[in-house]
Design an enzyme around this catalytic site. Sequence first.
Site, PDB file in Angstrom:
ATOM      1  N   ASP A 146       0.117  -5.197 -28.156  1.00  0.00           N
ATOM      2  CA  ASP A 146      -0.080  -6.091 -29.288  1.00  0.00           C
ATOM      3  C   ASP A 146       1.189  -6.250 -30.116  1.00  0.00           C
ATOM      4  O   ASP A 146       2.047  -5.357 -30.141  1.00  0.00           O
ATOM      5  CB  ASP A 146      -1.189  -5.555 -30.199  1.00  0.00           C
ATOM      6  CG  ASP A 146      -2.536  -5.516 -29.513  1.00  0.00           C
ATOM      7  OD1 ASP A 146      -2.735  -6.268 -28.551  1.00  0.00           O
ATOM      8  OD2 ASP A 146      -3.386  -4.716 -29.947  1.00  0.00           O
ATOM      9  N   LYS A 147       1.270  -7.347 -30.829  1.00  0.00           N
ATOM     10  CA  LYS A 147       2.413  -7.619 -31.698  1.00  0.00           C
ATOM     11  C   LYS A 147       2.715  -6.431 -32.608  1.00  0.00           C
ATOM     12  O   LYS A 147       3.874  -6.004 -32.734  1.00  0.00           O
ATOM     13  CB  LYS A 147       2.132  -8.861 -32.540  1.00  0.00           C
ATOM     14  CG  LYS A 147       3.183  -9.142 -33.613  1.00  0.00           C
ATOM     15  CD  LYS A 147       2.779 -10.316 -34.492  1.00  0.00           C
ATOM     16  CE  LYS A 147       3.792 -10.539 -35.614  1.00  0.00           C
ATOM     17  NZ  LYS A 147       3.389 -11.659 -36.509  1.00  0.00           N
TER      18      LYS A 147
END
Length: 327
Positions: A146-147
């Site tokens: 994930d970011k």
Amino acid sequence: MTDIASRVLIPVPATPDEAGDRLDKWLAARLPELSRSRIKALIEAGQVGLDGATIADPSYRVKPGQTARVEVPPDAPATPEPQDIALVVVYEDADLIVIDKPAGMVVHPAPGSPDSTLVNALLAHCGESLAGIGGVRRPGIVHRIDKDTSGLLVVAKTDAAHRGLAEQFADHSLERAYRALVWGLPNPAEGRIEGAIGRNPRDRKTMAVVSHGGKPALTRYRVMKSFLAGAVSLVECRLATGRTHQIRVHMTSVNNPLVGDMTYGRVRPSRMSRLPDVQRQALQAFPRQALHAYLLGFRHPTQGGWLRFESAIPSDISSLIKILEAV
């Protein structure tokens, strides 16, 4: 109907004759501007609802009178552009590269994040050799984190490496472990969390443990240390499968959501009120999910032999741990 490249609302009432048709087949017949494979992808991505409820199963059988809502996001740029962005390269050879990704960096271009991604940085770092490996929009990408998750991921630089790594991800033969700060003290201190993960039927933008339509998922965890009399714990999580937001969803499902996770990790005020002021303020201010992909091991896809890499907990999480320990 507006331009199909933009987000659209498409009401499609089902007739009695169409009752029992597969959702993807039914929509493909009603929306000839979209291919059936595109519609299937939109369904699985949570972009299709029936009578207000998200349906993530393309084989769902429609009922007479049901109305569909299909959202078609804008296409990402066909070819990402190289951008000179600094990377932490842990390992690199002719076939692959292992990156220690910082929190805040998106892995590949997508609506809302058209550039400044890991892919843009890799295209500049690796040059033309990376272009097209595994697809033009996600060149070299075999898996994602994930970011706002930091840590290790491997990228393929050749087609042979991409195939070999993809096979290992598919058969779950890699070694992947994360460290996370979670609310509470998991019980038992070491265990496994099983539960199929799919689109949250109440919020298509999130994932959840679901009873129907999800994909099997297994997370093994162990408590490494607890703080503040068990109010917060440092845990290691090992993935036996690789579902979207798996650790975040699984830990939330057992009432131990990740610190800083604004999507899955909201905690009751009563859980906060018992904490000392300094520690409570530090926990409340932590700007991302406290999750770090610290361990990655895999078989070299072309040369053979096992490669194993570790990444130290980043400074933001380690600083928070020091504050939690200072009681």
